[in-house]
Design a protein around this motif. Sequence first.
Motif, short mmCIF file in Angstrom:
data_model
loop_
_atom_site.label_atom_id
_atom_site.label_comp_id
_atom_site.label_asym_id
_atom_site.label_seq_id
_atom_site.Cartn_x
_atom_site.Cartn_y
_atom_site.Cartn_z
N ALA A 100 0.83 -1.20 0.00
CA ALA A 100 0.00 0.00 0.00
C ALA A 100 0.86 1.26 0.00
O ALA A 100 0.38 2.35 -0.31
N GLU A 101 2.13 1.11 0.37
CA GLU A 101 3.01 2.27 0.50
C GLU A 101 3.55 2.69 -0.87
O GLU A 101 3.62 1.87 -1.78
N PRO A 102 3.91 3.95 -1.00
CA PRO A 102 4.45 4.41 -2.30
C PRO A 102 5.89 3.95 -2.50
O PRO A 102 6.82 4.69 -2.25
N VAL A 103 6.05 2.71 -2.94
CA VAL A 103 7.38 2.16 -3.22
C VAL A 103 7.37 1.64 -4.66
O VAL A 103 7.27 0.45 -4.90
N PRO A 104 7.42 2.56 -5.63
CA PRO A 104 7.38 2.10 -7.01
C PRO A 104 8.63 1.31 -7.36
O PRO A 104 9.70 1.56 -6.81
N GLN A 105 8.47 0.36 -8.25
CA GLN A 105 9.61 -0.48 -8.63
C GLN A 105 9.59 -0.73 -10.13
O GLN A 105 8.55 -1.09 -10.69
N HIS A 106 10.75 -0.55 -10.73
CA HIS A 106 10.89 -0.76 -12.16
C HIS A 106 11.82 -1.94 -12.39
O HIS A 106 12.77 -2.15 -11.63
N ILE A 108 13.95 -2.18 -14.68
CA ILE A 108 15.25 -1.54 -14.92
C ILE A 108 15.22 -0.22 -14.15
O ILE A 108 14.28 0.57 -14.31
N ALA A 109 16.21 -0.01 -13.31
CA ALA A 109 16.17 1.12 -12.38
C ALA A 109 16.06 2.46 -13.11
O ALA A 109 16.65 2.66 -14.17
N VAL A 110 15.31 3.36 -12.51
CA VAL A 110 15.16 4.71 -13.03
C VAL A 110 15.77 5.66 -11.99
O VAL A 110 15.39 5.60 -10.82
N ASP A 111 16.74 6.47 -12.39
CA ASP A 111 17.38 7.49 -11.56
C ASP A 111 18.30 6.95 -10.47
O ASP A 111 19.32 7.54 -10.17
N ARG A 112 17.91 5.86 -9.85
CA ARG A 112 18.65 5.45 -8.66
C ARG A 112 18.68 3.92 -8.57
O ARG A 112 17.68 3.27 -8.89
N VAL A 113 19.82 3.38 -8.15
CA VAL A 113 19.88 1.94 -7.85
C VAL A 113 19.88 1.77 -6.35
O VAL A 113 20.50 2.55 -5.62
N ARG A 114 19.18 0.74 -5.89
CA ARG A 114 18.97 0.59 -4.45
C ARG A 114 19.48 -0.73 -3.90
O ARG A 114 19.33 -1.02 -2.73
N TYR A 115 20.05 -1.56 -4.74
CA TYR A 115 20.73 -2.76 -4.23
C TYR A 115 21.77 -3.20 -5.25
O TYR A 115 21.64 -2.90 -6.45
N PRO A 116 22.80 -3.91 -4.79
CA PRO A 116 23.83 -4.34 -5.73
C PRO A 116 23.26 -5.41 -6.65
O PRO A 116 22.68 -6.38 -6.19
N GLY A 117 23.38 -5.19 -7.94
CA GLY A 117 22.81 -6.13 -8.89
C GLY A 117 21.51 -5.64 -9.50
O GLY A 117 20.96 -6.30 -10.38
N GLU A 118 21.02 -4.48 -9.05
CA GLU A 118 19.80 -3.97 -9.68
C GLU A 118 20.09 -3.64 -11.15
O GLU A 118 21.15 -3.11 -11.49
N ALA A 119 19.13 -3.94 -12.01
CA ALA A 119 19.32 -3.73 -13.45
C ALA A 119 19.42 -2.24 -13.76
O ALA A 119 18.65 -1.44 -13.24
N VAL A 120 20.36 -1.90 -14.65
CA VAL A 120 20.54 -0.51 -15.07
C VAL A 120 20.24 -0.34 -16.55
O VAL A 120 19.82 0.72 -17.00
N GLY A 158 17.23 9.58 11.37
CA GLY A 158 18.20 10.39 10.61
C GLY A 158 18.86 9.65 9.47
O GLY A 158 19.67 10.23 8.74
N ALA A 159 18.56 8.38 9.31
CA ALA A 159 19.25 7.58 8.29
C ALA A 159 18.88 8.06 6.89
O ALA A 159 17.78 8.59 6.66
N VAL A 160 19.80 7.84 5.96
CA VAL A 160 19.51 8.06 4.54
C VAL A 160 18.28 7.22 4.18
O VAL A 160 18.14 6.10 4.67
N LYS A 161 17.42 7.75 3.34
CA LYS A 161 16.23 6.97 3.00
C LYS A 161 16.44 6.16 1.72
O LYS A 161 17.01 6.65 0.75
N VAL A 162 15.95 4.95 1.75
CA VAL A 162 16.03 4.10 0.56
C VAL A 162 15.06 4.64 -0.50
O VAL A 162 15.35 4.62 -1.70
N HIS A 163 13.92 5.11 -0.04
CA HIS A 163 12.94 5.71 -0.96
C HIS A 163 12.54 7.10 -0.45
O HIS A 163 12.04 7.22 0.67
N GLU A 164 12.75 8.10 -1.28
CA GLU A 164 12.40 9.47 -0.89
C GLU A 164 10.90 9.62 -0.70
O GLU A 164 10.43 10.54 -0.04
#
Lengths: 816, 178
Positions: A100-106, A108-120, A158-164
């Motif tokens: 239900a949360e706004p966590v869109p997923q593509h 092939i990554a758009v703008d940002r990669v969020r894990y090692p091995g994510e498609a570019v 205060g942590a960096v966010k995985v999703h803005e």
Amino acid sequence: MSTVEHEATTDVGPGSSGRRWIGTNVPRKEDPKLLTGRAGYIGDLTVPGMLHAAVLRSPHAHARIRAVDTSAARALPGVVAVLTGEEALHHVNPMTSFCAEPVPQHAIAVDRVRYPGEAVAAVAATDRYIAEDACALIEVDYEVLPPLVDPVEAMDPGAVKVHETLDSNVVFHRSIDFGEVEADFTRADHVIRRRARWHRMGAQPIETAGAICSYDPFTHDMTVWSNTNFYNFLPWSFAGMLGVANNRLRMIPCPVGGSFGSKHLINKVISIAGSLTKAAGCPVKFLEDRLDNIAANDNVGCDRSYDAELAVSDQGEFLSLRMKIVDDYGAYFQFAHGQHGNALAQPTGPYRIGSVGYDLSAVLTNKVQQGFFRGAGADPGNFILERLVDAAAEELGIDRVELRRRNFIQPDRFPFTVPTGNVYDSGNYEPVLDRALELAGLESWQAEKERMRQQGRYLGIGLATCQERTGYSASEWWILYDKPPLPATSTPESVKLDVDATGNVRVAIGCPLWGNSPETVVSQVVAEEFGIDPAAVSVGYADSTSGALSAGPGGSRVTIMLSGAARGAAGTIRAKMQRIAAHAMEIDVADVECVDGTFQAKGVPSTAMSMADVAMRAHLFMHDNPAGEASGLVETFTYDHPFSSPPTADRKDMGAFYPMVSHACHIPIVEVDPETGAVTVLKYYVVNDSGTLVNPALVEGQVVGGIVQGIGAALMEEYIYDADGALGTPSFREYLLPSMHEAPEVIVEHRETPSPFTEYGVKGVGEGGRLVAPTAIASAIDDALKPLGVWIDELPMTPERVVEAVASAADRMVTG
Amino acid sequence: MPDKIRISLTVNGVGHDVLVEPRMLLVDFLRDELQLTGTHAGCEQGVCGACTVLLDGETTRSCLLFAAQLDGSSVRTVESLARPDGSLHPIQRAFTENHGLQCGFCTPGMLMAACELLEHTPLPEPEDVKDALSGNLCRCTGYQNIVRSVCAAGRVLATAENGSHPASETAETTGASA
């Protein structure tokens, strides 16, 4: 070699009930094509004009994509299409998500990669070699961002966010008390407290995920061959992702070379092949390589830390269970928190426990996302519960067998509602335990243990008594949400059965072959219902245009559901054939019986009409048939979940959502070397109760296979990310799977407590081995190292962790 | 792209005289060039054993060899085992009779490794099977029934009237359809 004995505890079963095929070891129908290399897995298929795809993946755990230069790749001879994430969005939509949360997923990554091995980026070329060459020519300009590896650090505001798009990396938090948790803890004489850690593991099927997508830009038809499971369940979701109308999408199944939960959707490969076929204008195959699959697929299971408490009376009566869980979901939340809905089907195991407190924090970090892996969240659930039970036995000074016995739900209490609201259909746990103790010959193992102790060796006898919730209804996926995005309640299963004019039976099933035995099961059921030979039943696979709704294998459901669907279809057709036969014999339909594939006046074999006699009439002789009887003998039968109910609005009663409950007692014998940390499983005893067995040999296969996966979970399997977020286990050289040498002799016996909710009394069995083995092995290691003061609270217990546990126990003994 | 290399080899009893790219792996040559897709690629780094074939009678990971290295060689794949009339090889029969497979993806590699073992050790004990096949990973079965299958196949082959060996049980020209 193991022995299998089958003791029917009721009058349901072959022989006792007059059943001829259900309960027998009919040869597996699936085998010849698999044995001869003719299965036609997705990797084996070729479509004329087909291109091959390869994917460029991010070396970084977390980075902004500043620019992607694909010009050199495009210029390489043989390259037909290259897509970045942004370009792919011209052809496909973001991937389906159940959160239900706004966590869109593509894909092939758009703008940002969020894990090692994510498609570019992805390439389609005339062969895979060229496609991979082209990937190497793509230049990506990354701005590396700090990676989040530790979920507790990720929880820091205060942590960096995985999703803005989110306020916090705690993507979901909920705390629910089922029953009077506070009051039960207040009146408890003892509170047993333990922390436990269940590390990230993955399904690792030997076949990776793959798809061929073929798009026709003129008709807008899209054809997809793949090893997904959900083509007959959620085809419209694939259509939405691929940007085509659902009535233009045809999804064709392939045999699956292992899934263990990891291939329910495989949206990434379907999306990548789908965007490339649209861009290239010809069919494209994308088949993951091993790195693609380990690093980036939906392989991964739970990654949990537990803070748990069991409230117990002086007499050893369990009163309440309370746990606080942090679960590291990785970078996306595609499947939401279904793994916790799953665990809440059986949080109290086979025990009477009056209430449950459950506090869940689902946290996002820079790792590949969680999907579903055999056990699906109830695997660590069984681990923490059984560890608490063993801890209670130790602290109260009550024998671990006796403590379990005192708290078992008694057979006269079924159907039994657990505090969360789920219902257990049936069970009889003490005979399972008794038989397992007997089967294991514990006295001689105890003597062996003493003998080995004299030699300075450590033998351990494990014990676990656990549930396997089987046959899910869809609510497990969304039950923890107040406002779920898709609060579906159906998990149907369909078969289409037809008897042709010559009397031969053909069945098309809606689910794929996932390494289980749907063809064999269906042929046994149909044979049972018509009194014919299962070898004579032809079984095939229906594609997504067939209308054969199917949630497919998963949640240990498919034998339950296929049995229901096949029996329903066979019954409908048999009844029609009885009407036609009665008409021909000029007798009342109630006086016609179906015996050994013939239709006869009751008790008068001389009147018998063969299947072919009746079928030919049904197909071609309408004037000889009862008025209004349509020609032909074809039925698509949909079997819905046989026993489920919706949750209450406050979710304090989740309703019945996983009610066919199998049970097992596992007793592994291990030797532990405290100096090297090596754990050797010497022997493994199991008594399993999965209700009525359709095919005992196949059930045993599922149990043993699950146990060896569970040994992997207990001793060696783990995704390891370093402090920079790099994946340290990207291949089978680092991510270790059990080999023949780690697989012990497993001795399996069955009890059969039939389900009152299902056809024939069948319960599921697919996940049971892996749901019990990890915690059983933990208890065995614990038992071995008890003299050294070790308590196992973490899995897998790799050699390093065993050595560390021995050392820290020694430190405690010195300082304590 | 370097020039293609001409090789002559025999696959399942059928001779092939072909040009191959120097970098083409044997597994890809078998699957993509000869359409012998029974040999499966699981890990492409020699760990899982799914791609095991017999090269001049010895088990080999076809993902770790280039086709260009095989001039003058003889390769045998899973397609060589059953006969065109539909009769399974005794090892295949033993696998189905002992439920030695589930999803079937690792099975061709297991069968070829079993062929080699039974050639040298006609009546293996379970420990012999474990030693010979431990380099082949199976994620489904838990291995027990694979070990059982191979031992049972040994017994069948050893008592077969023709005294045939695992490889000679194979019809030289079956299965190959290049």
